[in-house]
Design an enzyme around this catalytic site. Structure first.
Site, PDB file in Angstrom:
ATOM      1  CG  HIS A  61      -2.004   1.011   1.172  1.00 32.42           C
ATOM      2  ND1 HIS A  61      -3.277   0.776   1.630  1.00 32.42           N
ATOM      3  CD2 HIS A  61      -2.019   2.286   0.714  1.00 32.42           C
ATOM      4  CE1 HIS A  61      -4.022   1.854   1.447  1.00 32.42           C
ATOM      5  NE2 HIS A  61      -3.269   2.793   0.903  1.00 32.42           N
ATOM      6  NE  ARG A  65       0.348  11.391  -2.988  1.00 32.43           N
ATOM      7  CZ  ARG A  65      -0.695  10.992  -2.277  1.00 32.43           C
ATOM      8  NH1 ARG A  65      -1.712  10.369  -2.854  1.00 32.43           N
ATOM      9  NH2 ARG A  65      -0.736  11.227  -0.980  1.00 32.43           N
ATOM     10  CG  ASN A  95      -5.325   7.909  -4.214  1.00 32.20           C
ATOM     11  OD1 ASN A  95      -4.233   7.377  -4.455  1.00 32.20           O
ATOM     12  ND2 ASN A  95      -5.570   8.546  -3.076  1.00 32.20           N
ATOM     13  CG  ASP A 306      -2.126   4.679   3.502  1.00 28.72           C
ATOM     14  OD1 ASP A 306      -1.988   4.999   2.299  1.00 28.72           O
ATOM     15  OD2 ASP A 306      -3.119   4.991   4.172  1.00 28.72           O
ATOM     16  CG  PHE A 324      -7.195  12.990   5.660  1.00 29.92           C
ATOM     17  CD1 PHE A 324      -7.334  12.736   7.013  1.00 29.92           C
ATOM     18  CD2 PHE A 324      -8.204  13.686   5.004  1.00 29.92           C
ATOM     19  CE1 PHE A 324      -8.461  13.157   7.706  1.00 29.92           C
ATOM     20  CE2 PHE A 324      -9.338  14.108   5.681  1.00 29.92           C
ATOM     21  CZ  PHE A 324      -9.469  13.850   7.039  1.00 29.92           C
ATOM     22  N   GLY A 325      -2.748  12.099   5.315  1.00 26.52           N
ATOM     23  CA  GLY A 325      -1.703  11.197   4.833  1.00 26.52           C
ATOM     24  C   GLY A 325      -0.350  11.449   5.464  1.00 26.52           C
TER      25      GLY A 325
HETATM   26  O1  DOR Z   1      -4.338   9.395   4.739  1.00 24.71           O
HETATM   27  C1  DOR Z   1      -4.624   9.045   3.624  1.00 24.71           C
HETATM   28  N1  DOR Z   1      -3.970   9.517   2.536  1.00 24.71           N
HETATM   29  N2  DOR Z   1      -5.594   8.156   3.467  1.00 24.71           N
HETATM   30  C2  DOR Z   1      -6.076   7.845   2.260  1.00 24.71           C
HETATM   31  O2  DOR Z   1      -6.988   7.051   2.203  1.00 24.71           O
HETATM   32  C3  DOR Z   1      -5.542   8.469   1.050  1.00 24.71           C
HETATM   33  C4  DOR Z   1      -4.168   8.928   1.259  1.00 24.71           C
HETATM   34  C5  DOR Z   1      -3.679   9.848   0.179  1.00 24.71           C
HETATM   35  O3  DOR Z   1      -3.843   9.517  -0.999  1.00 24.71           O
HETATM   36  O4  DOR Z   1      -3.092  10.893   0.513  1.00 24.71           O
HETATM   37 ZN    ZN Z   2      -3.775   4.757   0.987  1.00 22.36          ZN
END
Ligand code: DOR
Ligand code: ZN
Length: 456
Positions: A61, A65, A95, A306, A324-325
């Site tokens: 995961h 980008r 994504n 992630d 988020f992330g």
């Molecule tokens: O924290 C996150 N960032 N959760 C996600 O589901 C997407 C990800 C992102 O693409 O930045």
């Molecule tokens: Zn993710």
């Protein structure tokens, strides 16, 4: 013919759960012999006594980008970060901008991977066109174009019919669906976990229910369809319990957990602000303990970072405005070895299995994540005695958004081998104790931190 002999390492084989001091021979990029004393006459030899030898890590995961958000990360920078972290295979989410939802975009990305990637990259496709949740992609054509599986990661497919059909297709065509579980109506407007920290900050929280409601639905859909469901970034105690029950009922489900959900609680947001903002959010101590227990008892199969890079500018916005992330590739092993293994919460063997053989099995990679004759010669060499302080300025990733900045850790990836290439990792993180370093690796300058590559 190329022959590489590693002499005197501590060989860890997570498939047979065996450990021994011995030699390992790679011939033409494949593991030829493992264990004992090996002495072919014509091999390049590296003395690695004192180092752990494990299969190269597999991260199922990550966000690389590309295409469209190259200011956050690229396949080149993201895979350099992966290598620094000891990963030799990563699974990239879809994504991007635009999302990877058509055979044409998939083929373009596969081409960039072929050109730029330093480690193996498997690429996911989205489940719905444009991630808009209105209709599903053409799964068959996407697989033909190179999709390794499908995920709407970033959000859930809220339309249950579309998710049912996706899981039915996954059963028929035998592909994997990595499931981001989040009821968007329940989580809407939330920034952090719903609870004490959200109250203290006066911001909206994200309830554990947002994850669990969709997980419950998708476990039911997977049971009905016999689809291949993999639960991404599990974050709550109840989710662990539900997956445990589902596995006991024979549902074909697997799951992953991130290093940050295994080691931090929502309180980190008070200290780190937006660098501890991610989705799903950091939860409570009880959730963290349940996640560790889930990993120990096999309910959770894999550790996945992630890795979600954003620019420093974006992450320096207010908690509300910042995306988020958090990133994770370059800190994963040191953080987990320090926080879980050295604190007696997880065995080294279980940690390595969750980073190698378990994700290899989930992804159907029969020659990866293993230390045996015939397996791909993809290895990570680790120095468990080496200490360092995590310094985001030295990351290969374009992202700096880590909640682990400044943390003193022990256990460092030193070298990665992929086929007939030896990659020396000259410590992205500043070194505190040089006690265990050979003289040739004295305090690295920033220039020397760049990734080095030598072919033999
Ligand atoms: O924290 C996150 N960032 N959760 C996600 O589901 C997407 C990800 C992102 O693409 O930045
Ligand atoms: Zn993710």
């Amino acid at each position: 013919m190329s022959k590489l002999l590693l002499k005197g390492g501590r060989l860890i084989d997570p498939e047979r759960r065996k450990e021994e001091i011995g030699d390992l021979l790679i011939v033409d990029g494949k593991i030829e012999q493992v264990g004992g004393s090996i002495s072919p006459s014509d091999a390049s030899v590296i003395d690695i006594s004192g180092l752990i030898v494990a299969p190269g890590f597999i991260d199922m995961h990550v966000h690389l980008r590309q295409p469209g958000q190259e200011h956050k990360e690229t396949i080149a920078t993201g895979t350099t970060a992966a290598m620094r972290g000891g990963f030799t295979t990563v699974l990239a989410m879809a994504n991007t901008s635009p999302p990877i939802d058509s055979p044409r975009i998939m083929r373009e990305v596969v081409e960039i991977i072929r050109r730029d990637a330093l480690v193996n990259v498997l690429q996911m496709g989205t489940i719905t066109v444009g991630m808009r949740g209105k209709r599903n992609v053409d799964f068959e054509a996407m697989i033909e174009a190179g999709a390794a599986g499908f995920s709407e990661d970033g959000k859930s497919v809220m339309n249950s019919r579309l998710m049912l059909e996706a899981l039915r297709a996954s059963s028929e065509m035998e592909f994997l669906i990595s499931d981001h579980c989040e009821d968007g109506n329940l989580s809407k407007g939330g920034l952090v976990n719903e609870g004490e920290v959200a109250r203290r900050l006066g911001v909206r929280g994200i309830s554990h229910l947002a994850e669990e409601v969709i997980l419950a639905r998708d476990l039911m859909l997977a049971e009905e369809t016999k689809g291949r469901l993999h639960v991404a970034h599990v974050s709550t105690k109840r989710s662990v319990e539900m997956i445990r029950e589902a596995k006991a009922r024979g549902i074909n489900v697997t799951a992953e957990v991130t290093p940050h959900h295994l080691t931090l609680t929502q309180k980190a947001v008070l200290e780190m602000g937006a660098d501890a903002k991610m989705n799903p959010p950091l939860r409570d101590r009880g959730d963290v303990e349940a996640l560790i227990e889930g990993l120990r008892d096999g309910t959770i199969d894999a550790i996945a970072t992630d890795h979600a890079p954003h620019t420093p500018q974006e992450k320096s916005l207010s908690l509300e405005e910042a995306p988020f992330g958090v990133i994770g590739l370059e800190t994963c092993f040191p953080v987990l070895y320090t926080e879980l293994v050295l604190k007696g919460k997880l065995d080294l063997m279980d940690l390595i299995a969750a980073l190698t053989i378990n994700p290899a099995r989930i992804l159907g990679l029969e020659r990866k994540g293993r230390l045996k004759k015939g397996a791909d010669g993809e290895l990570v060499l680790l120095d468990l005695n080496r200490e360092m302080v995590i310094d985001p300025e030295n990351f290969a990733s374009k992202g700096r958004n880590t909640p682990f900045a400044g943390m003193k850790v022990k256990g460092v990836p030193m070298m990665v081998i992929i086929g007939d290439e030896i990659h020396t990792l000259l410590f992205p993180l500043s070194v505190v104790s040089m006690a265990n370093c050979p003289p040739s690796t004295a305090q690295p300058s920033l220039e020397r931190l760049t990734f080095q590559r030598s072919t033999f």
